[in-house]
Design an enzyme around this catalytic site. Structure first.
Site, mmCIF file in Angstrom:
data_model
loop_
_atom_site.group_PDB
_atom_site.id
_atom_site.type_symbol
_atom_site.label_atom_id
_atom_site.label_comp_id
_atom_site.label_asym_id
_atom_site.label_seq_id
_atom_site.Cartn_x
_atom_site.Cartn_y
_atom_site.Cartn_z
ATOM 1 N N CYS A 104 0.840 -1.199 0.000
ATOM 2 C CA CYS A 104 0.000 0.000 0.000
ATOM 3 C C CYS A 104 0.881 1.257 0.000
ATOM 4 C CB CYS A 104 -0.996 -0.040 1.153
ATOM 5 S SG CYS A 104 -2.354 1.156 0.972
ATOM 6 N N HIS A 194 -3.585 -5.237 0.362
ATOM 7 C CA HIS A 194 -3.061 -5.592 1.682
ATOM 8 C C HIS A 194 -3.081 -7.106 1.879
ATOM 9 C CE1 HIS A 194 -2.630 -1.710 3.836
ATOM 10 N NE2 HIS A 194 -3.553 -1.287 2.986
ATOM 11 N N GLU A 196 -1.748 -8.711 4.178
ATOM 12 C CA GLU A 196 -1.784 -9.003 5.619
ATOM 13 C C GLU A 196 -3.175 -8.869 6.220
ATOM 14 O OE1 GLU A 196 -1.212 -4.484 5.798
ATOM 15 O OE2 GLU A 196 -1.108 -6.134 4.356
#
Length: 250
Positions: A104, A194, A196
């Site tokens: 990001c 993202h 994660e």
């Protein structure tokens, strides 16, 4: 058999460059470095975190298996001192052949560091679980080759890589973003999504940005209902870790 005997230990840790904090409601789950470390399958002693936004100095580049740069609520175009210093460090690291992964803000910062251009996305804010489409050149990429040509990922951003760096290969796009992933030469990657994030992270971000979404004519409730698991995107972090470690094992 004890845990140490079952788990292979690695001499070189990964450096996680922390460029910002999650929205307030998500801080109960920890910070970005924790989310990244868990998704990447790294033990606590296999990662070193440096909070550059808070003023922590970046370490010497030697001694790390690879570098992961987090997301942030900051804007690359604001050119904060800590951000520009980090960009300089990343530029040198990339030219030295370190394994790098920007997420990001980290994706945008890496692109900026390497001579690309970052700006507000003319398509507007991208938020929620989105479809990522791979370009044919992703078929022989060390991180993306094993992924399907279309997969789901979590995204929340208003800025984008408007112009990739020279020597970069754009690997993926979404409906709203033409550069959702790129590889620079052969050891540096940026991903706008993202990997994660789990579903509760994504829903938390949609809720936190609800007023912004409504002001742009979007329905936060509908976006939140459409949030779903994105296992293929999440695997990218472990692929990066394996790939970076493999380069050191040669």
């Amino acid at each position: 058999m004890n845990r140490a005997a079952k788990t292979r230990r690695f001499d070189k840790p990964f450096l996680i460059v922390e460029t910002g904090q999650p929205v307030a409601a998500m801080k109960r789950y920890g910070g970005f470095p924790h989310w990244i470390r868990v998704a990447a399958g790294l033990e606590p002693d296999e990662a070193v975190v440096v909070n550059v936004e808070a003023g922590d100095p970046l370490p010497r580049r030697e001694g790390f298996a690879g570098v992961i740069v987090t997301g942030s609520a900051a804007m690359v175009t604001d050119r904060h001192d800590w951000s520009e210093r980090s960009a300089e460090w990343l530029r040198d690291a990339a030219h030295e052949g370190m394994s790098l992964l920007g997420i990001c803000y980290g994706h945008q910062l890496l692109a900026h560091a390497l001579g690309g251009e970052v700006d507000y996305n003319p398509a507007g804010r991208e938020s929620g679980t989105v479809h990522i489409d791979l370009h044919p050149q992703a078929g022989d990429d060390p991180l993306f080759a094993a992924l399907p040509s279309r997969f789901l990922a979590h995204a929340t951003h208003v800025q984008t890589v408007a112009k990739p760096p020279r020597d970069a290969t754009v690997l993926a796009k979404s409906e709203q973003d033409a550069c959702h992933a790129f590889r620079w030469r052969d050891r540096a990657w940026g991903v706008q999504f993202h990997p994660e994030f789990a579903t509760h992270h994504m829903r938390g971000y949609v809720h936190a940005r609800a007023d912004h979404l409504r002001s742009e004519g979007r329905c936060p409730r509908s976006i939140s209902r459409e949030v779903t698991a994105a296992p293929q995107a999440r695997k990218l972090l472990r692929r990066f870790v394996r790939h970076a470690r493999g380069l050191h094992a040669r």
